[in-house]
Structures are given as structure tokens and as C-alpha cells.
Design a protein around this motif. Structure first.
Motif, PDB file in Angstrom:
ATOM      1  N   PHE B 115     -26.834   7.352 -40.827  1.00 14.83           N
ATOM      2  CA  PHE B 115     -26.327   6.564 -39.702  1.00 14.83           C
ATOM      3  C   PHE B 115     -27.168   6.746 -38.445  1.00 14.83           C
ATOM      4  CE2 PHE B 115     -22.974   7.327 -42.712  1.00 14.83           C
ATOM      5  CZ  PHE B 115     -22.371   6.081 -42.835  1.00 14.83           C
ATOM      6  N   GLN B 116     -26.809   5.919 -37.459  1.00 16.67           N
ATOM      7  CA  GLN B 116     -27.521   5.914 -36.178  1.00 16.67           C
ATOM      8  C   GLN B 116     -27.477   7.287 -35.509  1.00 16.67           C
ATOM      9  OE1 GLN B 116     -26.018   2.757 -33.781  1.00 16.67           O
ATOM     10  NE2 GLN B 116     -27.340   3.180 -32.062  1.00 16.67           N
ATOM     11  N   MET B 196     -30.560   3.124 -44.157  1.00 14.41           N
ATOM     12  CA  MET B 196     -30.663   3.808 -42.865  1.00 14.41           C
ATOM     13  C   MET B 196     -30.327   2.824 -41.757  1.00 14.41           C
ATOM     14  SD  MET B 196     -34.067   6.102 -43.339  1.00 14.41           S
ATOM     15  CE  MET B 196     -34.065   7.514 -44.436  1.00 14.41           C
ATOM     16  N   ASP B 197     -29.305   3.173 -40.987  1.00 17.77           N
ATOM     17  CA  ASP B 197     -28.865   2.279 -39.914  1.00 17.77           C
ATOM     18  C   ASP B 197     -29.353   2.829 -38.571  1.00 17.77           C
ATOM     19  OD1 ASP B 197     -27.664   0.425 -38.361  1.00 17.77           O
ATOM     20  OD2 ASP B 197     -25.625   0.779 -39.075  1.00 17.77           O
ATOM     21  N   GLU B 198     -30.461   2.315 -38.111  1.00 21.12           N
ATOM     22  CA  GLU B 198     -31.095   2.772 -36.870  1.00 21.12           C
ATOM     23  C   GLU B 198     -31.173   4.304 -36.812  1.00 21.12           C
ATOM     24  OE1 GLU B 198     -30.208   0.693 -33.264  1.00 21.12           O
ATOM     25  OE2 GLU B 198     -28.860  -0.645 -34.348  1.00 21.12           O
ATOM     26  N   PRO B 199     -31.843   4.914 -37.764  1.00 20.34           N
ATOM     27  CA  PRO B 199     -31.806   6.372 -37.885  1.00 20.34           C
ATOM     28  C   PRO B 199     -32.516   7.108 -36.761  1.00 20.34           C
ATOM     29  CG  PRO B 199     -33.443   5.474 -39.379  1.00 20.34           C
ATOM     30  CD  PRO B 199     -32.718   4.301 -38.781  1.00 20.34           C
ATOM     31  N   CYS B 200     -33.326   6.409 -35.978  1.00 26.59           N
ATOM     32  CA  CYS B 200     -34.105   7.108 -34.949  1.00 26.59           C
ATOM     33  C   CYS B 200     -33.686   6.726 -33.532  1.00 26.59           C
ATOM     34  CB  CYS B 200     -35.598   6.812 -35.118  1.00 26.59           C
ATOM     35  SG  CYS B 200     -36.221   7.272 -36.735  1.00 26.59           S
ATOM     36  N   SER B 201     -32.651   5.912 -33.415  1.00 27.64           N
ATOM     37  CA  SER B 201     -32.339   5.387 -32.081  1.00 27.64           C
ATOM     38  C   SER B 201     -31.877   6.481 -31.119  1.00 27.64           C
ATOM     39  CB  SER B 201     -31.283   4.287 -32.170  1.00 27.64           C
ATOM     40  OG  SER B 201     -30.101   4.809 -32.706  1.00 27.64           O
ATOM     41  N   ILE B 226     -33.914  -0.122 -44.158  1.00 25.21           N
ATOM     42  CA  ILE B 226     -33.707   0.440 -42.820  1.00 25.21           C
ATOM     43  C   ILE B 226     -33.411  -0.681 -41.821  1.00 25.21           C
ATOM     44  CG2 ILE B 226     -36.240   0.522 -42.491  1.00 25.21           C
ATOM     45  CD1 ILE B 226     -35.829   2.753 -40.471  1.00 25.21           C
ATOM     46  N   VAL B 227     -32.359  -0.464 -41.067  1.00 26.36           N
ATOM     47  CA  VAL B 227     -32.046  -1.371 -39.947  1.00 26.36           C
ATOM     48  C   VAL B 227     -32.649  -0.754 -38.697  1.00 26.36           C
ATOM     49  CG1 VAL B 227     -30.185  -2.093 -38.402  1.00 26.36           C
ATOM     50  CG2 VAL B 227     -29.929  -2.377 -40.860  1.00 26.36           C
ATOM     51  N   THR B 228     -33.393  -1.541 -37.955  1.00 28.85           N
ATOM     52  CA  THR B 228     -33.962  -0.991 -36.723  1.00 28.85           C
ATOM     53  C   THR B 228     -34.058  -2.058 -35.647  1.00 28.85           C
ATOM     54  OG1 THR B 228     -35.876   0.102 -35.733  1.00 28.85           O
ATOM     55  CG2 THR B 228     -36.327  -1.314 -37.622  1.00 28.85           C
TER      56      THR B 228
END
Lengths: 211, 276
Positions: B115-116, B196-201, B226-228
Motif C-alpha cells: 500500500f501507499q 503496489m499502490d503508490e508504494p513510494c509516495s 504498480i499504481v503511481t
């Protein structure tokens, strides 16, 4: 609302257009000087150096824009094309310098027949003008004419070389100097064609396969 | 019964032909006319996408376009939200994960999610965070658990940083370490797909770079979606990119092609920031 990157893109475009005008003048001056038997080497060399420096500046600005804004799509293609076109214009300057050097190497060439060079030179100058207009206006149709125009310069060069090989008599200085200049014009025409290809790339993303 | 066995039994009549096609094209996930709603709000509209196996697929688009909903449909997490529903098919290795009789928990084990915001179990140690999924699945053998924890933390590029502190609380790690811990936790149950939902936000650039390296390394063994919001991240890490807008798939293709030469005007405008 204008994007921050637009300021840089406009600056890049203006720098390339400055190069376009200067490269056109440089090539015209070199060809006309040769035809009229004038020694304008210093002027042509100065302009060709200026073009080389401008090409470096275009590359630096292009890299800065990529680093700052990570452009994509049309923006990325435009920046990449500006670097290529700037290189083409810089080559125009270099070949113009080479043309202006010929008289220095061979001395007075006023007795030589310059008909083939006048014809090919006019075509090359036309091609530069067309390539600049196509780039400025992003005109694919105009850009597509360059390939056909290039064939004319290619033929002029090849025909002259073949004719010279068939008839080896005559003034060797005239033959060699004209061959060199036609070769430089042929290269200028090639680079004008490449400028046209970048217009197609900017607008459509398509790359022309080169032979 | 494992999911693959369940899915084997539920394959449609023409499964052989479709299996051959899928093997040739190596699609791990295929959605067919996928629709999703939150109450009356129709958030996904007829999405049909083929996700290639062992690739990273990025989902991009403006806020509210349905990116997160899309990936949450892939492992049946969407249906956990009250009032949420979906229609259409999600095929995992050619078998519909929404078919009757399929256990959603089994689907989620095959299709893991990160998750985010890093969400390690706050009261558990690093070790227990990673081992939690296995213990829930009945694994009690300590040696097996030890091996799985080490293997997962190594895969998540975290082992060297926590090997001497496995009993430390997962919540005491840095944000980037916590996210990699969550990835290790997802890997421990041996999924085939990682969402992966915005894993690096929520991460700084250094932690982001580590996660991106990790994503690149994971694709040799897993299929990653991956969502980004970060288009440069999508361009860096993904092989294919899908652009969604107002719940519809506008363009889907190779990442290089999409970022250099998008076919759709809407994609071009979104990528170049000329939207709205």
C-alpha cells in the motif's frame, strides 16, 4: 496556464532559429564567394565557429530542460530534435567553411566552369530554406519534399564525378576543386534532409529509415 | 485446496485454446470488460487489459480515474468496501478469480498487495511481521519460518539492515525500511503477482530509489502492477504503461512508446501537463 518548461522550450526554439538564419547566410556566402571568386574565408570561418558554439549552447539548454522537467511525448521529441537540428545547422557552417577554403587550397579558379556548382549550390540553398521553414512551421508536407530535392544534388555530384572519370583531360585543379565543393554541397543537402526528417519525428513520432 | 487447483476445475470449456494463447503471449492477468462501482458511482468502465507475465506494468492517470480501484479489483480487495461491487472478469492464468467457489483469501495470497503508506503490524517484531502470513497459513516449523523470513527479507533488500535486529519492532524502522518490510511480508506467502499502490509516495528519494531497484529485481520472479502518480517513476520502472481517465482505459502500450510517442491526444495532454 503556461508551464514552467514552456519558457525553456521557447528559448530553445529561438536559439535554433537563430542558428537557422546564420547557417543559411553562411552557406550562401560561401557558395557566392566561390562563384564570384571572392576570398571570404575569415568571415565564413567566424560564422561557422559561431554556429559550433551555438550548437553547444543548444545542447546545454536541452540537457538542462531534460534534467529539470523530465519532458515526455511531444516535448521530449521536440527537445531531442532541436539537438539534432542544431547539429545539422552546425554542419552547414562547417561545410560552408570547407567550401570557402577551396580557393585558398587551389588558388585562382576564375577560369573553371562553375555551372554544375551554381546549379547544385542553388538547390542546396533552397533545401536549407525549405528545411528551416518546415522546422519553423512543423510542416510535414514541406519536409517531405526535401528527399526529392536531395536526389537532385546527389545526381549533380555523381554525374560530375562520372563525367570527370570518363574525360580525364582538362584542368585538374578545376576538376578536383569542383568535385570537393559538389561533395560538400551533397553533404549539406543530406543534412537539410535530416532536418526534414526531424520535423516528421516531432509531429508524428515516426522515424524515417535511412539507407 | 490451492487456488491453482480450484482454478483448474473452473476453467471454461475453451480453456485449452485460451491456455495455449496465453502461454504464447505470457499474459499473467487479463481483465475483460471490468466494471466497478462504489454505490452508484461507476468508477471503472469496461476495462480490458492484458498484463504480461514477469513484467512491471504501471497504471497512471489523474486522481479519481480509478487506478487504485482497478488494482484492488485484481485481488478482490475492492469487494471489501461496503457498497462496492464489480462486474466482468479478472483472469489469473486464464481462470476467473471472480468465479463461483473461488476463495478471495486464496486469491489475495496469490496476488499480494503493498500500500501507499507502509503498514507493518505495529506490535510485532520485524521477524513476526514477515512470518505472520505463513503462521496464519499454519506453518509452525521454526526452521522453515526462519528460512522464509530470511529469504523474504533478502528479496526485499532489507536483510542486511535488520539481520541483527529481527526482534525489534517493525514500527521502529524508517519509512523506507517499513515499506520494504511490507514487501517482504507480501513475498513471504509466495505470491505470483504483486500489486503496489503508490508504494513510494510517502518516501524520500533515497528510499524511493531502493524500492525502485527492488521492483526491477522482483520482475524476474513476479508480475508487478504498480499504481503511481509519479510519471517519471512509471517511466523508470515499468515495461508497459496504462493510462486511465474517468474510469476508462485511454491508452495501453510499451512504456517507451507511450512516453515518447503516445497515440492518443488525451495521453499526450496528460503526460505533458496540458490537462484541463
Amino acid at each position: 496556464m503556461a508551464r514552467l518548461m514552456d519558457i525553456g522550450l521557447e528559448k530553445l526554439r529561438n536559439m535554433v532559429l537563430d542558428m537557422a538564419k546564420l547557417s543559411e547566410d553562411t552557406v550562401s556566402t560561401a557558395i557566392n564567394a566561390y562563384v564570384q571568386g571572392k576570398d571570404l574565408r575569415d568571415r565564413v570561418y567566424g560564422w561557422s565557429e559561431e554556429l559550433r558554439i551555438l550548437q553547444d549552447e543548444v545542447s546545454e539548454l536541452a540537457i538542462e530542460l531534460i534534467a529539470r522537467y523530465q519532458p515526455v511525448a511531444t516535448d521530449l521529441r521536440f527537445i531531442k530534435s532541436c539537438m539534432e537540428v542544431a547539429y545539422g545547422f552546425s554542419r552547414f557552417g562547417r561545410y560552408a567553411h570547407d567550401i570557402s577554403d577551396v580557393e585558398g587550397i587551389f588558388g585562382d579558379l576564375s577560369t573553371c566552369d562553375k555551372t554544375a556548382i551554381v546549379k547544385a549550390g542553388d538547390q542546396a540553398k533552397d533545401m536549407i530554406r525549405v528545411s528551416i521553414k518546415a522546422f519553423t512551421e512543423r510542416d510535414i508536407q514541406l519536409a517531405s519534399k526535401l528527399k526529392t530535392m536531395d536526389d537532385v544534388v546527389d545526381s549533380a555530384y555523381l554525374e560530375f564525378v562520372k563525367k570527370s572519370a570518363r574525360n580525364p583531360g582538362g584542368d585538374l585543379r578545376c576538376t578536383v576543386s569542383a568535385t570537393l565543393i559538389l561533395r560538400y554541397l551533397e553533404r549539406i543537402a543530406d543534412h537539410a534532409t535530416y532536418v526534414g526528417e526531424t520535423v516528421l519525428y516531432i509531429v508524428s513520432g515516426e522515424r524515417v529509415a535511412r539507407k | 485446496m490451492t487456488l491453482s487447483l480450484q482454478l483448474e476445475e473452473l476453467k471454461p470449456a475453451n480453456s485449452e485454446a485460451s491456455a495455449i494463447r496465453s502461454t504464447m503471449e505470457k499474459f499473467k492477468i487479463q481483465t475483460e470488460k471490468l466494471n466497478a462501482w462504489f454505490g452508484n458511482n461507476h468508477v471503472l468502465k469496461d476495462l480490458s487489459i492484458n498484463v504480461k507475465e514477469n513484467e512491471v506494468t504501471a497504471i497512471i492517470g489523474p486522481s479519481g480515474c480509478g487506478k487504485s480501484t482497478f488494482i484492488r479489483c485484481l485481488n478482490r480487495m475492492h469487494e471489501l468496501v461496503p457498497g462496492a461491487r464489480s462486474s466482468g472478469a479478472v483472469l489469473l492464468d486464464n481462470a476467473n478469480v471472480y468465479a463461483r467457489g473461488i476463495d478471495p483469501v486464496t486469491v489475495r495470497r496469490k496476488v499480494g498487495m503493498v500500500f501507499q503508506k507502509p503498514n507493518p503490524f505495529p506490535t510485532m517484531s520485524v521477524y513476526d511481521n514477515v512470518a505472520a502470513g505463513l503462521k496464519l497459513n499454519g506453518v509452525r516449523d521454526h526452521q522453515k519460518l526462519d528460512r522464509a523470513v530470511k529469504w523474504s527479507l533478502e528479496r526485499a533488500f532489507l536483510w542486511d539492515e535488520v539481520r541483527t535486529n529481527l526482534d525489534k519492532s517493525g514500527a521502529s524502522l524508517s519509512g523506507g525500511q517499513q515499506q520494504r518490510l511490507c514487501i517482504a511480508r507480501a513475498l513471504a506467502v509466495e505470491p505470483e503477482v504483486i500489486l503496489m499502490d503508490e508504494p513510494c509516495s510517502a518516501l524520500d528519494p533515497i528510499a524511493t530509489a531502493k524500492i525502485e531497484e527492488l521492483i526491477a529485481s522482483l520482475k524476474s520472479q513476479y508480475t508487478v502492477v504498480i499504481v503511481t502518480h509519479n510519471m517519471q517513476q512509471a517511466a523508470r520502472v515499468s515495461d508497459s504503461t496504462a493510462f486511465l481517465y474517468l474510469g476508462q482505459l485511454i491508452e495501453y502500450g510499451g512504456t517507451t512508446q507511450l512516453f515518447e510517442n503516445p497515440k492518443e491526444e488525451l495521453t499526450e495532454r496528460y503526460l505533458t501537463g496540458k490537462f484541463g
